[in-house]
Motif scaffolding. Structure first.
Motif, PDB file in Angstrom:
ATOM      1  N   ASP A 129       0.834  -1.206   0.000  1.00  0.00           N
ATOM      2  CA  ASP A 129       0.000   0.000   0.000  1.00  0.00           C
ATOM      3  C   ASP A 129       0.867   1.254   0.000  1.00  0.00           C
ATOM      4  OD1 ASP A 129      -2.241  -1.568   0.044  1.00  0.00           O
ATOM      5  OD2 ASP A 129      -2.701  -1.248   2.168  1.00  0.00           O
ATOM      6  N   LEU A 130       2.094   1.141   0.523  1.00  0.00           N
ATOM      7  CA  LEU A 130       3.022   2.273   0.490  1.00  0.00           C
ATOM      8  C   LEU A 130       3.231   2.772  -0.935  1.00  0.00           C
ATOM      9  CD1 LEU A 130       5.842   1.187   2.971  1.00  0.00           C
ATOM     10  CD2 LEU A 130       4.449   3.260   3.152  1.00  0.00           C
ATOM     11  N   LEU A 137       0.351   8.083   3.515  1.00  0.00           N
ATOM     12  CA  LEU A 137       0.878   6.822   4.030  1.00  0.00           C
ATOM     13  C   LEU A 137       2.393   6.774   3.916  1.00  0.00           C
ATOM     14  CD1 LEU A 137      -0.219   4.214   5.282  1.00  0.00           C
ATOM     15  CD2 LEU A 137      -0.157   3.185   3.011  1.00  0.00           C
ATOM     16  N   ARG A 138       2.942   7.287   2.811  1.00  0.00           N
ATOM     17  CA  ARG A 138       4.396   7.300   2.635  1.00  0.00           C
ATOM     18  C   ARG A 138       5.052   8.266   3.624  1.00  0.00           C
ATOM     19  NH1 ARG A 138       2.349   6.345  -2.446  1.00  0.00           N
ATOM     20  NH2 ARG A 138       2.073   8.524  -3.019  1.00  0.00           N
ATOM     21  N   ASP A 143       8.220   9.333   8.480  1.00  0.00           N
ATOM     22  CA  ASP A 143       8.180  10.022   9.766  1.00  0.00           C
ATOM     23  C   ASP A 143       8.375   9.039  10.915  1.00  0.00           C
ATOM     24  OD1 ASP A 143       7.845  12.546   8.713  1.00  0.00           O
ATOM     25  OD2 ASP A 143       5.661  12.530   8.874  1.00  0.00           O
ATOM     26  N   ASN A 144       7.774   7.855  10.800  1.00  0.00           N
ATOM     27  CA  ASN A 144       7.947   6.814  11.809  1.00  0.00           C
ATOM     28  C   ASN A 144       9.420   6.430  11.942  1.00  0.00           C
ATOM     29  OD1 ASN A 144       8.345   3.795  12.414  1.00  0.00           O
ATOM     30  ND2 ASN A 144       6.268   4.090  13.143  1.00  0.00           N
ATOM     31  N   LYS A 264       2.418  18.237   2.684  1.00  0.00           N
ATOM     32  CA  LYS A 264       2.050  17.863   1.314  1.00  0.00           C
ATOM     33  C   LYS A 264       3.193  17.138   0.597  1.00  0.00           C
ATOM     34  CE  LYS A 264      -1.428  19.139  -0.013  1.00  0.00           C
ATOM     35  NZ  LYS A 264      -2.773  18.550   0.166  1.00  0.00           N
ATOM     36  N   ASP A 265       4.303  16.903   1.302  1.00  0.00           N
ATOM     37  CA  ASP A 265       5.457  16.218   0.700  1.00  0.00           C
ATOM     38  C   ASP A 265       5.080  14.810   0.230  1.00  0.00           C
ATOM     39  OD1 ASP A 265       6.917  18.427   1.384  1.00  0.00           O
ATOM     40  OD2 ASP A 265       8.179  17.428   2.880  1.00  0.00           O
ATOM     41  N   ASP A 266       5.866  14.299  -0.699  1.00  0.00           N
ATOM     42  CA  ASP A 266       5.670  12.918  -1.156  1.00  0.00           C
ATOM     43  C   ASP A 266       7.032  12.284  -1.417  1.00  0.00           C
ATOM     44  OD1 ASP A 266       4.447  10.568  -1.875  1.00  0.00           O
ATOM     45  OD2 ASP A 266       3.488  11.339  -3.685  1.00  0.00           O
ATOM     46  N   PHE A 267       7.024  10.953  -1.465  1.00  0.00           N
ATOM     47  CA  PHE A 267       8.219  10.164  -1.756  1.00  0.00           C
ATOM     48  C   PHE A 267       7.869   9.261  -2.934  1.00  0.00           C
ATOM     49  CE2 PHE A 267       8.278  11.431   2.621  1.00  0.00           C
ATOM     50  CZ  PHE A 267       9.588  11.812   2.857  1.00  0.00           C
ATOM     51  N   VAL A 268       8.518   9.499  -4.056  1.00  0.00           N
ATOM     52  CA  VAL A 268       8.171   8.808  -5.310  1.00  0.00           C
ATOM     53  C   VAL A 268       9.119   7.645  -5.528  1.00  0.00           C
ATOM     54  CG1 VAL A 268       7.906   9.070  -7.797  1.00  0.00           C
ATOM     55  CG2 VAL A 268       7.264  10.950  -6.272  1.00  0.00           C
TER      56      VAL A 268
END
Length: 367
Positions: A129-130, A137-138, A143-144, A264-268
């Motif tokens: 799902d990541l 979720l990403r 962050d975790n 609003k950041d994302d990791f692609v």
């Protein structure tokens, strides 16, 4: 570091469970619905004060019960020797009360103080799902990880989320009461922007060291069949961000929420320079997720000086033989410390574990 024993009372579908664990490999077997994943979740909660699978703490209380309690003892290992004295961690929740986490019978004033003390990595069937799900979720995943590594990061993130919550509440009041106080709103902006800068810088620095580890493990798992990459996307990379942030005030008022910032950041995730989400096969996506988690394991080990607990939920059912063999190879080479593996097919687990020259303990969970 390893978990020597654990006791559960009224946690999810466990009325009562007490186990003395192997410092090496622990196989948790039983039919589906017997509570194998719940046991892993209890271990996860002992380490990180929250469930990996339930949205709220109250969902962890067994149906019909009024409370849950998890109690465990962690021990340190150094140069092959185990310390005689362990550290007792207790996590409990009573309906209508606040969750309490205690270390050696002393309650934490702030649960965040516990994060990172006992590092843990979980690999579960839902991890893909990541790749397929939303950016939220990403962000939570990274962050975790950063929160386990760096308490200052966790504190800054909590401050940012608190200020943004108050700012969003103020925007909602402006909308509902049809008035606007720019000076009042800017008091929150002067707090939010510097906090966002700190989080952005820490995420950027972290990704630079994390990506090579992901690429290394992906190459190992897939036998170097293709190249992968991980790109950190953030509005804060733009030199015009602060102007764009202030210019978005009108839109913020209309939507009653803060529309720009590190939230609003994302990791692609990419494979052969294409989006893994769109162009990666199921096998490639699974390999990438495992590489992410193994990279998380290594970076936690380096920073903390000891191997994190590794929780593998239903891993044999979801991976093909190639990926299973790669994981077993790492277990055989003693890459990991304490390992927990759930499986609905006991005979398969016993067959796989039979080849391991290490201490293996099997626990059968009955429904």
């Amino acid at each position: 570091m390893y978990l020597e024993r654990i006791q559960l009372l009224n946690f999810k579908n466990h009325e009562e469970l007490s186990l003395t664990l192997s410092p090496s490999v622990n196989g948790i077997v039983g039919i589906n619905g017997s509570g194998k994943t719940s046991l892993l979740d209890a271990i996860y909660m002992l380490a990180l004060t929250k469930s990996a699978f339930s949205q709220t703490d109250a969902q962890c209380i067994r149906h019909g019960a009024e409370f849950f309690m998890i109690d465990g003892v962690f021990k340190e290992t150094s140069s092959g020797e185990t310390s005689a004295r362990g550290q007792q961690v207790t996590c409990s929740l009573k309906i209508g009360s606040r969750k309490v986490v205690m270390l050696d019978k002393k309650a934490y004033e702030r649960l965040s103080e516990h994060i990172g003390r006992f590092p843990v990595v979980l690999i579960s069937p839902d991890d893909t799902d990541l790749i397929r799900d939303t950016s939220e979720l990403r962000r939570k995943f990274f962050d975790n990880m950063l929160s386990q590594l760096d308490h200052k990061y966790l504190d800054t993130l909590m401050q940012y989320n608190s200020v943004m919550k108050h700012r969003n509440s103020l925007l909602k009041q402006f909308y509902e009461r049809n008035y606007f106080d720019k000076d009042l709103l800017e008091t929150f902006d002067t707090q939010l922007l510097p906090l966002g800068d700190i989080i952005h810088q820490k995420r950027h620095q972290f990704i630079q060291s994390f990506v090579p580890l992901v690429q290394k493990y992906y190459a190992f798992i897939s036998e170097s069949r293709e190249e992968v990459d991980l790109i950190y996307e953030s509005e804060l990379f733009e030199s015009s961000f602060k102007y764009d942030y202030s210019f978005a005030m009108k839109r913020d008022l209309q939507l009653q929420r803060t529309t720009k910032g590190i939230h609003k950041d994302d990791f692609v995730f990419e494979i052969s320079r294409y989006a893994l989400k769109k162009f990666g096969s199921q096998g490639q996506q699974k390999s990438f997720v495992i590489a992410l988690k193994l990279a998380q394991f290594e970076i936690l080990q380096k920073e903390k000086g000891s191997k994190p607990l590794l929780l593998l939920d239903d891993i044999f059912d979801k991976l093909d033989d190639l990926r299973i063999n790669k994981l077993i190879e790492m277990i055989t080479n003693q890459t990991f410390g304490q390992l927990f593996i759930t499986d609905a097919r006991p005979e398969r687990s016993r067959q796989i574990f039979a080849s391991l020259a290490t201490d293996v303990r099997m626990f059968e969970i009955e429904k």
